[in-house]
Design a protein around this motif. Structure first.
Motif, PDB file in Angstrom:
ATOM      1  N   LEU A 207       0.847  -1.181   0.000  1.00  0.00           N
ATOM      2  CA  LEU A 207       0.000   0.000   0.000  1.00  0.00           C
ATOM      3  C   LEU A 207       0.885   1.234   0.000  1.00  0.00           C
ATOM      4  O   LEU A 207       1.792   1.370   0.820  1.00  0.00           O
ATOM      5  CB  LEU A 207      -0.930   0.023   1.210  1.00  0.00           C
ATOM      6  N   SER A 208       0.629   2.132  -0.955  1.00  0.00           N
ATOM      7  CA  SER A 208       1.394   3.363  -1.119  1.00  0.00           C
ATOM      8  C   SER A 208       0.525   4.534  -0.699  1.00  0.00           C
ATOM      9  O   SER A 208      -0.633   4.633  -1.118  1.00  0.00           O
ATOM     10  CB  SER A 208       1.807   3.496  -2.595  1.00  0.00           C
ATOM     11  N   CYS A 209       1.072   5.449   0.142  1.00  0.00           N
ATOM     12  CA  CYS A 209       0.278   6.589   0.595  1.00  0.00           C
ATOM     13  C   CYS A 209       1.117   7.860   0.616  1.00  0.00           C
ATOM     14  O   CYS A 209       2.230   7.879   1.156  1.00  0.00           O
ATOM     15  CB  CYS A 209      -0.323   6.338   1.977  1.00  0.00           C
ATOM     16  N   HIS A 210       0.568   8.916   0.010  1.00  0.00           N
ATOM     17  CA  HIS A 210       1.173  10.247  -0.002  1.00  0.00           C
ATOM     18  C   HIS A 210       0.594  11.002   1.182  1.00  0.00           C
ATOM     19  O   HIS A 210      -0.603  11.347   1.197  1.00  0.00           O
ATOM     20  CB  HIS A 210       0.816  10.928  -1.323  1.00  0.00           C
ATOM     21  N   TRP A 211       1.422  11.289   2.186  1.00  0.00           N
ATOM     22  CA  TRP A 211       0.897  11.787   3.457  1.00  0.00           C
ATOM     23  C   TRP A 211       1.980  12.552   4.203  1.00  0.00           C
ATOM     24  O   TRP A 211       3.115  12.666   3.738  1.00  0.00           O
ATOM     25  CB  TRP A 211       0.364  10.627   4.300  1.00  0.00           C
ATOM     26  N   VAL A 237       3.722  -1.102   3.911  1.00  0.00           N
ATOM     27  CA  VAL A 237       3.181   0.219   3.630  1.00  0.00           C
ATOM     28  C   VAL A 237       4.352   1.141   3.323  1.00  0.00           C
ATOM     29  O   VAL A 237       5.299   1.240   4.109  1.00  0.00           O
ATOM     30  CB  VAL A 237       2.375   0.765   4.822  1.00  0.00           C
ATOM     31  N   MET A 238       4.289   1.797   2.162  1.00  0.00           N
ATOM     32  CA  MET A 238       5.337   2.749   1.785  1.00  0.00           C
ATOM     33  C   MET A 238       4.746   4.147   1.736  1.00  0.00           C
ATOM     34  O   MET A 238       3.790   4.429   1.021  1.00  0.00           O
ATOM     35  CB  MET A 238       5.979   2.382   0.442  1.00  0.00           C
ATOM     36  N   GLY A 239       5.299   5.043   2.563  1.00  0.00           N
ATOM     37  CA  GLY A 239       4.840   6.415   2.609  1.00  0.00           C
ATOM     38  C   GLY A 239       5.787   7.339   1.877  1.00  0.00           C
ATOM     39  O   GLY A 239       6.990   7.076   1.745  1.00  0.00           O
ATOM     40  N   HIS A 240       5.235   8.448   1.392  1.00  0.00           N
ATOM     41  CA  HIS A 240       5.997   9.486   0.706  1.00  0.00           C
ATOM     42  C   HIS A 240       5.167  10.755   0.783  1.00  0.00           C
ATOM     43  O   HIS A 240       3.985  10.722   1.151  1.00  0.00           O
ATOM     44  CB  HIS A 240       6.277   9.085  -0.744  1.00  0.00           C
ATOM     45  N   ILE A 256       6.025  -0.529   8.175  1.00  0.00           N
ATOM     46  CA  ILE A 256       5.394   0.700   7.715  1.00  0.00           C
ATOM     47  C   ILE A 256       6.515   1.722   7.569  1.00  0.00           C
ATOM     48  O   ILE A 256       7.091   2.176   8.564  1.00  0.00           O
ATOM     49  CB  ILE A 256       4.333   1.204   8.700  1.00  0.00           C
ATOM     50  N   PHE A 257       6.857   2.067   6.346  1.00  0.00           N
ATOM     51  CA  PHE A 257       7.879   3.071   6.066  1.00  0.00           C
ATOM     52  C   PHE A 257       7.169   4.415   5.937  1.00  0.00           C
ATOM     53  O   PHE A 257       6.508   4.690   4.936  1.00  0.00           O
ATOM     54  CB  PHE A 257       8.634   2.725   4.785  1.00  0.00           C
ATOM     55  N   TYR A 258       7.311   5.257   6.969  1.00  0.00           N
ATOM     56  CA  TYR A 258       6.491   6.464   7.010  1.00  0.00           C
ATOM     57  C   TYR A 258       6.880   7.479   5.935  1.00  0.00           C
ATOM     58  O   TYR A 258       6.021   8.210   5.455  1.00  0.00           O
ATOM     59  CB  TYR A 258       6.512   7.067   8.409  1.00  0.00           C
ATOM     60  N   LEU A 280      14.029   0.547  -1.358  1.00  0.00           N
ATOM     61  CA  LEU A 280      13.782  -0.698  -0.630  1.00  0.00           C
ATOM     62  C   LEU A 280      13.931  -1.872  -1.579  1.00  0.00           C
ATOM     63  O   LEU A 280      13.275  -1.933  -2.617  1.00  0.00           O
ATOM     64  CB  LEU A 280      12.374  -0.705  -0.030  1.00  0.00           C
ATOM     65  N   ARG A 281      14.800  -2.786  -1.205  1.00  0.00           N
ATOM     66  CA  ARG A 281      14.967  -4.034  -1.952  1.00  0.00           C
ATOM     67  C   ARG A 281      14.268  -5.132  -1.149  1.00  0.00           C
ATOM     68  O   ARG A 281      14.776  -5.594  -0.120  1.00  0.00           O
ATOM     69  CB  ARG A 281      16.444  -4.351  -2.146  1.00  0.00           C
ATOM     70  N   CYS A 282      13.104  -5.525  -1.621  1.00  0.00           N
ATOM     71  CA  CYS A 282      12.256  -6.455  -0.884  1.00  0.00           C
ATOM     72  C   CYS A 282      12.445  -7.865  -1.419  1.00  0.00           C
ATOM     73  O   CYS A 282      12.288  -8.101  -2.628  1.00  0.00           O
ATOM     74  CB  CYS A 282      10.788  -6.052  -1.018  1.00  0.00           C
TER      75      CYS A 282
END
Length: 340
Positions: A207-211, A237-240, A256-258, A280-282
């Motif tokens: 899940l990607s979220c711009h926040w 969760v990847m935040g940007h 959760i990467f804020y 991030l290398r997953c």
């Protein structure tokens, strides 16, 4: 069968004679990935009818990116992008930008012709493993931006803000209030339903979220959204959006990467600012996310992004670990998150 999923933060490509040059120094970092996903912060569309008018009326110094900038994404092997952010506006420009991505074969999520379309996930399959992506923005113009039942726009996941006076403000005027934020309930519920529905269709769900806001602090609503996404079935969760690095929380064994910070960012107002980011290398094995390597990157004086090594990389990772300590995730200094 093992796969590698590569994730990075904000990408903005503008006014490059060779759009591919934006990724020249990180191609070796990106190359091993089976799937590459970033947040595309910049509509890829032609100029408006009035060259003197701002591309976004409320953001007078913003300029959208030319359609040919998509060649940079293609050269870097970007497979899919989030387009849910505050510069995916106005809707006519947004729709032109989505068509540009379609013509280049780059999948996208987070915006569309109507509410249903904006909430559609991207699902990519590699060697039998299905990677699912959903994208939302909490940073959103209040009118005319969020997709509606019959209107184009972005997948919004907004929050409300309230202020609690400091207990000593009656005695000491001017003391700063505490800022409280919480997700808008019906939009949070929609996101939860989206994640639950996608969970049945994929093996690894991002899940990607711009926040968020620039700086170290994570807003209350970011944590509420991130945790709700994990509860609903998200693996990561990847935040940007803040353009700065923020901490990492391991919640129920899921990261959760804020804020991943900037990756490639050509907007002139960002020159010399907010230079650091994370890639991030997953690692995926047997169709499950097993671990995440954190790779620090930095834009140089030429504004091109490069991987950091040695002491510079160690310093960034140590900073991320310190930012993560309030979430009980201080063991990130080695740049590795192990998934249970």
């Amino acid at each position: 069968m093992s796969q590698i999923l590569m994730l990075a933060g904000d990408v903005n490509l503008q006014e490059r004679a060779d759009p591919a040059s934006a990724f020249t120094h990180v191609l070796d970092l990106l190359a091993p990935a089976d799937v590459r996903f970033v947040n595309l912060e910049g509509v890829l569309c032609g100029p408006g009818s009035d060259p003197q008018a701002p591309d976004i009326a409320h953001k007078p110094n913003w300029r959208h990116s030319a359609p040919e900038m998509v060649k940079g994404l293609v050269a870097a092997g970007i497979d899919a992008v989030s387009v849910a952010n505050n510069v995916t506006f106005p809707p006519p420009a947004m729709l032109e930008g989505l068509a540009t991505l379609d013509s280049a074969g780059i999948a996208h999520c987070g915006a569309g012709t109507d509410l249903h379309d904006a909430h559609k996930p991207v699902v990519l399959e590699r060697d039998g493993t299905r990677f699912g992506f959903l994208a939302y923005t909490s940073i959103c113009w209040p009118f005319g931006m969020a997709a509606g039942i019959h209107t184009a726009g972005v997948a919004s996941l907004r929050a409300s803000t309230s202020y609690v006076p400091d207990l000593r403000s009656a005695e000491v005027p001017g003391r700063a209030p505490r800022v409280l934020t919480e997700p808008i309930p019906h939009e949070l519920a929609t996101m939860v339903r989206d994640v639950e529905a996608l969970r049945a269709r994929c093996d690894v769900l991002v899940l990607s979220c711009h926040w968020g806001v620039a700086g170290d602090a994570v807003c209350d609503y970011q944590q509420a959204i991130g945790r709700a996404a994990v509860d609903a079935g998200a693996d990561l969760v990847m935040g940007h959006g803040p353009h700065t690095l923020q901490g990492v929380e391991l919640y129920r064994g899921r990261p959760i990467f804020y804020s991943l910070g900037n990756f490639v960012f050509d907007w002139p107002a960002m020159a010399g600012r907010h230079l650091d980011g994370l890639v991030l290398r997953c690692h995926v094995d047997d169709r499950r996310l097993r671990g995440v390597e954190l790779h620090p990157v930095r834009r140089g004086q030429d504004n091109d992004v490069r991987p950091l090594t040695g002491d510079e990389a160690t310093a960034v990772l140590a900073r991320v670990a310190a930012l993560s300590a309030p979430f009980g995730s201080s063991a990130l200094a080695d740049g590795l998150v192990t998934i249970g």
